[in-house]
Design a protein around this motif. Structure first.
Motif, short mmCIF file in Angstrom:
data_model
loop_
_atom_site.label_atom_id
_atom_site.label_comp_id
_atom_site.label_asym_id
_atom_site.label_seq_id
_atom_site.Cartn_x
_atom_site.Cartn_y
_atom_site.Cartn_z
N ILE A 28 0.78 -1.05 -0.07
CA ILE A 28 0.13 0.04 0.06
C ILE A 28 0.89 1.27 -0.18
O ILE A 28 0.60 2.28 -0.80
CB ILE A 28 -0.98 0.09 1.20
N PHE A 29 2.02 1.05 0.67
CA PHE A 29 2.82 2.19 0.90
C PHE A 29 3.65 2.51 -0.44
O PHE A 29 3.47 3.86 -0.89
CB PHE A 29 3.76 2.23 2.13
N THR A 30 3.95 1.59 -1.09
CA THR A 30 4.78 1.81 -2.14
C THR A 30 3.82 2.46 -3.47
O THR A 30 4.14 3.07 -4.50
CB THR A 30 5.23 0.78 -2.92
N SER A 31 2.49 1.98 -3.32
CA SER A 31 1.61 2.20 -4.47
C SER A 31 1.08 3.58 -4.34
O SER A 31 0.97 4.13 -5.18
CB SER A 31 0.22 1.17 -4.11
N VAL A 32 0.90 4.05 -2.91
CA VAL A 32 0.66 5.33 -2.93
C VAL A 32 1.70 6.39 -3.12
O VAL A 32 1.72 7.21 -3.83
CB VAL A 32 0.33 5.60 -1.14
N ALA A 33 3.12 5.98 -2.81
CA ALA A 33 4.30 6.51 -3.06
C ALA A 33 4.32 6.60 -4.74
O ALA A 33 4.66 7.80 -5.47
CB ALA A 33 5.51 6.30 -2.55
N ILE A 61 13.99 5.34 -12.58
CA ILE A 61 13.52 5.43 -11.46
C ILE A 61 11.86 5.00 -11.30
O ILE A 61 11.44 4.35 -10.29
CB ILE A 61 13.46 7.05 -11.02
N GLU A 62 11.22 5.56 -12.23
CA GLU A 62 10.00 5.24 -12.48
C GLU A 62 9.70 3.63 -12.49
O GLU A 62 8.87 2.94 -12.07
CB GLU A 62 9.09 5.60 -13.73
N TRP A 63 10.34 3.01 -13.22
CA TRP A 63 10.25 1.59 -13.52
C TRP A 63 10.75 0.73 -12.06
O TRP A 63 10.25 -0.27 -11.83
CB TRP A 63 11.31 0.87 -14.66
N SER A 64 11.96 1.30 -11.41
CA SER A 64 12.08 0.62 -10.23
C SER A 64 10.99 1.01 -9.09
O SER A 64 10.98 -0.16 -8.46
CB SER A 64 13.22 1.37 -9.56
N MET A 65 10.18 1.80 -9.23
CA MET A 65 9.13 1.98 -8.21
C MET A 65 7.96 0.99 -8.62
O MET A 65 7.51 0.40 -7.76
CB MET A 65 8.53 3.39 -8.23
N LEU A 115 -5.07 7.33 -15.62
CA LEU A 115 -4.50 5.78 -15.42
C LEU A 115 -3.93 5.76 -14.02
O LEU A 115 -4.17 4.51 -13.50
CB LEU A 115 -3.68 5.52 -16.56
N ILE A 116 -3.10 6.63 -13.60
CA ILE A 116 -2.45 6.44 -12.27
C ILE A 116 -3.45 6.49 -11.05
O ILE A 116 -3.27 5.46 -10.38
CB ILE A 116 -1.26 7.62 -12.09
N PRO A 117 -4.47 7.34 -11.04
CA PRO A 117 -5.17 7.13 -10.12
C PRO A 117 -6.02 5.79 -10.04
O PRO A 117 -6.35 5.27 -8.86
CB PRO A 117 -6.31 8.40 -10.10
N ALA A 118 -6.67 5.46 -11.27
CA ALA A 118 -7.13 4.28 -11.27
C ALA A 118 -6.46 2.86 -11.06
O ALA A 118 -6.91 1.87 -10.27
CB ALA A 118 -7.96 4.10 -12.69
N SER A 119 -5.01 3.01 -11.29
CA SER A 119 -4.39 1.89 -11.02
C SER A 119 -4.08 1.90 -9.81
O SER A 119 -4.00 0.97 -8.79
CB SER A 119 -3.02 1.86 -11.64
N ALA A 120 -3.90 2.89 -8.77
CA ALA A 120 -3.43 3.11 -7.53
C ALA A 120 -4.83 2.65 -6.63
O ALA A 120 -4.54 1.79 -5.72
CB ALA A 120 -3.08 4.33 -6.91
N VAL A 121 -6.04 3.02 -7.13
CA VAL A 121 -7.18 2.56 -6.61
C VAL A 121 -7.22 1.12 -6.58
O VAL A 121 -7.64 0.43 -5.53
CB VAL A 121 -8.58 3.04 -7.13
N CYS A 122 -7.02 0.60 -7.56
CA CYS A 122 -7.08 -0.91 -7.90
C CYS A 122 -6.10 -1.64 -6.83
O CYS A 122 -6.33 -2.59 -6.06
CB CYS A 122 -6.81 -1.52 -9.31
N ILE A 123 -4.78 -1.23 -6.79
CA ILE A 123 -3.72 -1.93 -6.15
C ILE A 123 -3.94 -1.74 -4.87
O ILE A 123 -4.02 -2.80 -3.97
CB ILE A 123 -2.45 -1.16 -6.66
N ILE A 124 -4.29 -0.60 -4.31
CA ILE A 124 -4.60 -0.54 -2.92
C ILE A 124 -5.84 -1.03 -2.47
O ILE A 124 -5.65 -1.69 -1.33
CB ILE A 124 -4.72 0.97 -2.61
N THR A 125 -6.84 -1.22 -3.13
CA THR A 125 -8.07 -2.14 -2.91
C THR A 125 -7.72 -3.50 -2.60
O THR A 125 -8.27 -4.18 -1.74
CB THR A 125 -9.06 -1.74 -3.90
#
Length: 142
Positions: A28-33, A61-65, A115-125
Motif C-alpha cells: 500500500i505504501f509503495t502504491s501510494v508513493a 526511477i519510475e520502472w524501479s518504483m 490511469l495512475i489514480p485508477a491503477s492506485a485505487v485497484c492496487i490499494i483496494t
C-alpha cells in the motif's frame, strides 16, 4: 569473547515476530508513493531543472518504483491467497491495477491523470481486501 557468545545466544533466542514484515502495508505504501510520484511529477517537470532534481523524471526511477510495488504486492497477495483466504479477487484486482500502470508507462503517458489514480485505487483496494480476507479466515488454505 564471552560477551559476544552471550550476545549471539540472546539474538538467536529473540522473538522474531517483531521483525515480521507486513507486505500488504508495504505494498500500500509503495502504491501510494508511486501514485503521488506519477501524479505530481508532471506538475513539477517545468521546475525540476531549476531545483536540481531532474533525476526524478528518469525512466529508471519510475520502472524501479513499479518493480518494487510489483514485488511487494505479488509477495503479499500470493501469500494471502495461498496461506489464508484462497480468494483470487485481490490478485485479479492487483493485476488490473498493474496493467493500467504499465499501460500508462508504455503507450498512454498523456492519460496520467486517469490511469495512475485508477491503477492506485485497484492496487490499494487489492491490498486492503487481502488484509480483510486474511483477518476473517484464520484457517490455512491448501
Amino acid at each position: 569473547m564471552v560477551a559476544f557468545v552471550y550476545f549471539c545466544e540472546k539474538i538467536m533466542t529473540m522473538n522474531y515476530k517483531r521483525l515480521k514484515i507486513n507486505y500488504d502495508r508495504l505494498g500500500i505504501f509503495t502504491s501510494v508513493a508511486c501514485a503521488i510520484h506519477c501524479t505530481l511529477l508532471p506538475l513539477l517537470v517545468s521546475g525540476l531543472p531549476f531545483w536540481g532534481i531532474d533525476w526524478l523524471e528518469h525512466k529508471g526511477i519510475e520502472w524501479s518504483m513499479i518493480g518494487l510495488a510489483l514485488l511487494f504486492g505479488t509477495m503479499s497477495l500470493y501469500h494471502g491467497y495461498k496461506q489464508h483466504h484462497g480468494k483470487a479477487f485481490p490478485l485479479v484486482l492487483f493485476g488490473m491495477g498493474f496493467l493500467l500502470l504499465i499501460l500508462n508507462q508504455v503507450i498512454a503517458e498523456r492519460f496520467v491523470y486517469v490511469l495512475i489514480p485508477a491503477s492506485a485505487v485497484c492496487i490499494i483496494t487489492a491490498h486492503m481486501l487481502n488484509i480483510i480476507y486474511g483477518r476473517k479466515c484464520k484457517a490455512v488454505v491448501g
